[in-house]
Design a protein around this motif. Structure first.
Motif, short mmCIF file in Angstrom:
data_model
loop_
_atom_site.label_atom_id
_atom_site.label_comp_id
_atom_site.label_asym_id
_atom_site.label_seq_id
_atom_site.Cartn_x
_atom_site.Cartn_y
_atom_site.Cartn_z
N VAL A 1 -81.31 39.67 37.94
CA VAL A 1 -82.09 38.47 38.24
C VAL A 1 -83.38 38.50 37.42
O VAL A 1 -84.15 39.46 37.46
N SER A 2 -83.61 37.43 36.66
CA SER A 2 -84.79 37.30 35.81
C SER A 2 -85.94 36.76 36.65
O SER A 2 -86.09 35.55 36.81
N LEU A 3 -86.74 37.67 37.20
CA LEU A 3 -87.90 37.29 37.99
C LEU A 3 -89.14 37.30 37.12
O LEU A 3 -89.25 38.09 36.19
N ARG A 4 -90.08 36.43 37.43
CA ARG A 4 -91.27 36.23 36.61
C ARG A 4 -92.01 37.52 36.24
O ARG A 4 -92.30 37.76 35.08
N ASN A 5 -92.36 38.33 37.22
CA ASN A 5 -93.20 39.50 36.96
C ASN A 5 -92.45 40.81 37.07
O ASN A 5 -93.00 41.82 37.47
N SER A 6 -91.18 40.82 36.72
CA SER A 6 -90.36 42.01 36.94
C SER A 6 -90.06 42.77 35.65
O SER A 6 -90.44 42.34 34.56
#
Length: 161
Positions: free
Chosen positions: A5-10
Motif C-alpha cells: 500500500v502506497s501511503l503518503r509518509n511511509s
C-alpha cells in the motif's frame, strides 16, 4: 501478487525495491484500490508515520471496517511493517482513538518510558520456529518505540510479536 500500500509518509518505496530483488510479482497500490484486493493477493502495510495519517490516507474508519471484512471473508494474507503492525492489531497506545483492523488480538504499547526509540541488537525469543536455519536465541537489529508485549519471562526479557 504482493501488493504494497502506497501511503503518503511511509517506507513503501524502500519495501518495493527490497522485495523486487528476490520476488517478481510485487507492486504498489494506491489506498483507493484496497477494496479490490482479492484472495490471490498478499497485502503489505508499510511502516513509518502515524495511525491517524494512515487512516486519512485509506479514507477513514469506514474503509478500515470494510477492509477488515474483506480480508477476513476473502482470507487475504496481510503483513504489517512497523506502523502496518499497529494497524493490524486490536489497538495502539500511539493513538487510542484510531480505528484498526483488529486482525491480531494484541494491543500495541510503548516499550519504554522515555521518548527515545530502542536501537540496537535485541535478543528475540519466538514462540514458533518460523526460520529453521537460525539458532536460538536469535538477535535482530531493531529500531522501535512500540511493540506488542505478549508476556514477561523470568529473565525480564520482553517477548514481542
Amino acid at each position: 501478487m504482493i501488493k504494497i500500500v502506497s501511503l503518503r509518509n511511509s517506507n513503501h518505496s524502500n519495501l518495493l525495491v527490497a522485495m523486487r530483488m528476490s520476488i517478481e510479482n510485487v507492486t504498489l497500490i494506491e489506498p483507493d484500490e484496497l477494496l479490490t484486493v482479492g484472495n490471490r493477493d498478499t497485502l503489505i502495510f508499510p511502516g513509518v508515520g502515524h495511525l491517524s495519517s494512515l487512516l486519512t490516507d485509506i479514507g477513514g474508519n469506514q474503509i478500515a471496517l470494510k477492509l477488515r471484512e474483506r480480508i477476513i471473508h476473502k482470507q487475504i494474507p496481510v503483513l504489517g511493517v512497523c506502523l502496518g503492525m499497529h494497524f493490524m492489531c486490536r489497538s495502539s497506545e500511539e493513538d487510542t482513538n484510531a480505528k484498526t483492523l483488529e486482525l491480531i488480538p494484541h494491543r500495541i504499547s510503548k516499550l519504554y518510558e522515555d521518548t527515545r526509540p530502542s536501537v540496537g541488537w535485541m535478543r528475540c525469543i519466538q514462540k514458533h520456529n518460523v526460520d529453521q536455519d537460525l539458532n536460538h536465541p536469535k538477535y535482530l537489529y531493531c529500531t522501535h518505540s512500540y511493540g506488542s508485549i505478549m508476556q514477561e519471562t523470568k529473565h525480564d526479557d520482553k517477548v514481542l510479536s
